[in-house]
Design a protein around this motif. Sequence first.
Motif, mmCIF file in Angstrom:
data_model
loop_
_atom_site.group_PDB
_atom_site.id
_atom_site.type_symbol
_atom_site.label_atom_id
_atom_site.label_comp_id
_atom_site.label_asym_id
_atom_site.label_seq_id
_atom_site.Cartn_x
_atom_site.Cartn_y
_atom_site.Cartn_z
ATOM 1 N N ASN A 245 0.839 -1.197 0.000
ATOM 2 C CA ASN A 245 0.000 0.000 0.000
ATOM 3 C C ASN A 245 0.878 1.252 0.000
ATOM 4 O O ASN A 245 1.718 1.418 0.886
ATOM 5 C CB ASN A 245 -0.908 -0.009 1.230
ATOM 6 N N PRO A 246 0.717 2.148 -0.976
ATOM 7 C CA PRO A 246 1.623 3.304 -1.085
ATOM 8 C C PRO A 246 1.640 4.193 0.157
ATOM 9 O O PRO A 246 2.708 4.604 0.617
ATOM 10 C CB PRO A 246 1.083 4.068 -2.308
ATOM 11 N N THR A 247 0.457 4.504 0.708
ATOM 12 C CA THR A 247 0.402 5.385 1.875
ATOM 13 C C THR A 247 1.032 4.721 3.088
ATOM 14 O O THR A 247 1.815 5.347 3.830
ATOM 15 C CB THR A 247 -1.050 5.779 2.181
ATOM 16 N N SER A 248 0.721 3.459 3.317
ATOM 17 C CA SER A 248 1.312 2.739 4.442
ATOM 18 C C SER A 248 2.823 2.663 4.288
ATOM 19 O O SER A 248 3.576 2.831 5.258
ATOM 20 C CB SER A 248 0.723 1.325 4.534
ATOM 21 N N TYR A 249 3.265 2.407 3.063
ATOM 22 C CA TYR A 249 4.707 2.360 2.793
ATOM 23 C C TYR A 249 5.362 3.699 3.097
ATOM 24 O O TYR A 249 6.439 3.757 3.721
ATOM 25 C CB TYR A 249 4.924 1.973 1.331
ATOM 26 N N ALA A 250 4.712 4.794 2.675
ATOM 27 C CA ALA A 250 5.271 6.127 2.919
ATOM 28 C C ALA A 250 5.391 6.401 4.408
ATOM 29 O O ALA A 250 6.404 6.947 4.877
ATOM 30 C CB ALA A 250 4.394 7.184 2.251
ATOM 31 N N VAL A 251 4.375 6.036 5.172
ATOM 32 C CA VAL A 251 4.408 6.244 6.621
ATOM 33 C C VAL A 251 5.537 5.426 7.243
ATOM 34 O O VAL A 251 6.313 5.925 8.074
ATOM 35 C CB VAL A 251 3.053 5.856 7.257
ATOM 36 N N ALA A 252 5.648 4.150 6.841
ATOM 37 C CA ALA A 252 6.678 3.281 7.406
ATOM 38 C C ALA A 252 8.075 3.789 7.059
ATOM 39 O O ALA A 252 8.972 3.823 7.911
ATOM 40 C CB ALA A 252 6.497 1.852 6.893
#
Length: 690
Positions: A245-252
């Motif tokens: 997931n792009p947003t989850s990846y960005a947060v991580a």
Amino acid sequence: MNNFRQKADLIWNLANILRHDYKPHEYADVILPLVVLRRLDQAMEPTRKAVRQAYETYKGKLENLDSVLTAKAGGSLIYNYSEFDWQKLLDAPGDLQQNFITYLNGFSPEVLDIIEKFDFRRQVARLQSANLLYPLLKEFEQVDLHPDRVDNIEMGYIFEELIRRFSEQYNETAGEHFTPREVIELMVDLLLSENPEAFLGPDKIVEIYDPACGTGGMLSEGKKGVTRNHGQDPSKVFLFGQEINPTSYAVAKADLLLKGEDPRRLAFGNSFTEDGHKGKRFRLMLSNPPFGVEWKKYEYIIKNEHETLGHEGRFGAGLPRITDGSFLFLQHMLAKRFGDEVGSRIAIIFNGSPLFTGDAGSGESEIRRWIIENDWLEGIVALPEQLFYNTGIATYIWIVTNRKSARRKGKVQLINAADFWEPMTPRSLGNKRRFIASHHRERIVELYKAMEENEHCRIFDNADFGYRRVRIERPLRLNFHATPERIERLWEQKAFQNLPKTRKKDPEAIETARREGERQQQAILKAMRTLPNQMSKDPAEYQAWLDAALKKLDFKVSATLRKAILNALTERDETAQPVPGKKGGYEPDTDLRDYENVPLQYAPSIYDEDVPLKENVVAYFEREVKPYVPDAWIDENFRDEQDGQVGKVGYEINFNRYFYKYTPPPHPEELARQIAEKERQIAQLLEEWL
């Protein structure tokens, strides 16, 4: 460190600016990227001028400036070569949107990756159109995140706290990427409950991997558990993960960046189709993959690896149902195990489905068989319900290792910790109404380490979960009667219907075939009317009648057509004689076909019967089936593909059965008393209402 919650509160309250123009669940899409940018903007102050000068010097002269600019940034992965900083952006409010985009484009590749995955440029345009861009940046100016005053550890806590709050409060799918921290602490403690000195120590490098890392909570909490609870040097703990997931990846990735971790160890994409850590091995692995997510979009790639590589690939053991890819994650993780004397340990969260879904020979059963027969399943812990934010269902922690200690070899430990919980206070968070308190966690780990049977713990041999699925056949029994009604049923048989049809394309040939087929149909109907008008229950007798009638026809009747005629003229009759088989014995009646699951091994702790530990299929059949169905037999052609023996081997873990406690019903007199009391209460309520 003491004021990290105050800073988190300050940032949290800034989200109120977005009210009315953004929905609450969208706040994180704006606030989290701005927190990252504010931190980085202040962190770049010492090297900003040098980076800018290098950019102006080498712009247009070098194809790739990254190495030069990274050097000017002191070797940091964080730099910005634009002419802007936070203050300069605010100094020109009329050009803020354009300048802010220029500012974003000037970041280093690792930061740009985060910005793109957040899709933050779109948010800039949306904020500007709502006249919120300047007020929000101005408010963020009061948030001091400079590294001289907020170190990496505190910054990590601040960001982590914000992630948790947004996940708990606003995100409807929080459970897809946010696991309660007390569950992660339990997973880490269980991972390190056996032979911890093999994985931890002053001279050990610890690498933790999560193939479905979401916003990175599992990795971050995993590192905390290893360092805080088990004393490992934080500088020797490295985190690896992958997220689709792009947003989850960005947060991580932002979380790792802000904590001083190397964000390049986090890969973007699907772990199954584009493994970001291909060929790498890990000692410790943690994961909470999404429950019940289908993998149809990636079916071709996964099936191709399964069929072409087999056990040389990741999915050689089998493929689960297309609607649930949980077991794909575990197979993927097992493919990354070390094969040396230390091996690897895995803690993964599943719902109940992987315990028992799928009959013998199915993908799920074959995966369980592969894991258990290789002696990799060390233990399973049943967690309380209502523990996660987006689901209240029962969940389980599987502990898997390819190097069991001597006392655990050939054994599997099950712990029922479903009652080890405290209520959430002062209120629940979504579906999370319970949490595992520290004393509960300690008790679960104690039970696991002790490995002694009691009301919460059971110890089984590997074979206790196995069974052999045997096909039981009974003979086909038919009566035969050429009545007008049954003869008319010939028109329902496909082989009879197809007589006038042909695959030829020529119109003349089609017409010829039609006429000939219709002639044959009428000839067969006429022949059937010459059969004896009496019922026969003897296959030898009625088949002789039929063959004599068909022999008089001027064309040959195929075996398929003969079978269709028999289907029309016969009916099942349990008083009839069995139909002989073509290769001896009898024809099986598929409507009466049944299956028996014969345990591979009887465990006295499960069963009350005094039976031998090793169970023989024939002995089981003679004892459990033959006395009740005398004409039944075992289909010896129904065999296991791996061992070639009669019956297919399957494995299932029926958790509820192992911990079931029988509660006898109340005495009839007590039941009568309870019913009378309820009737009295209902009557009283009705009287008050009326």
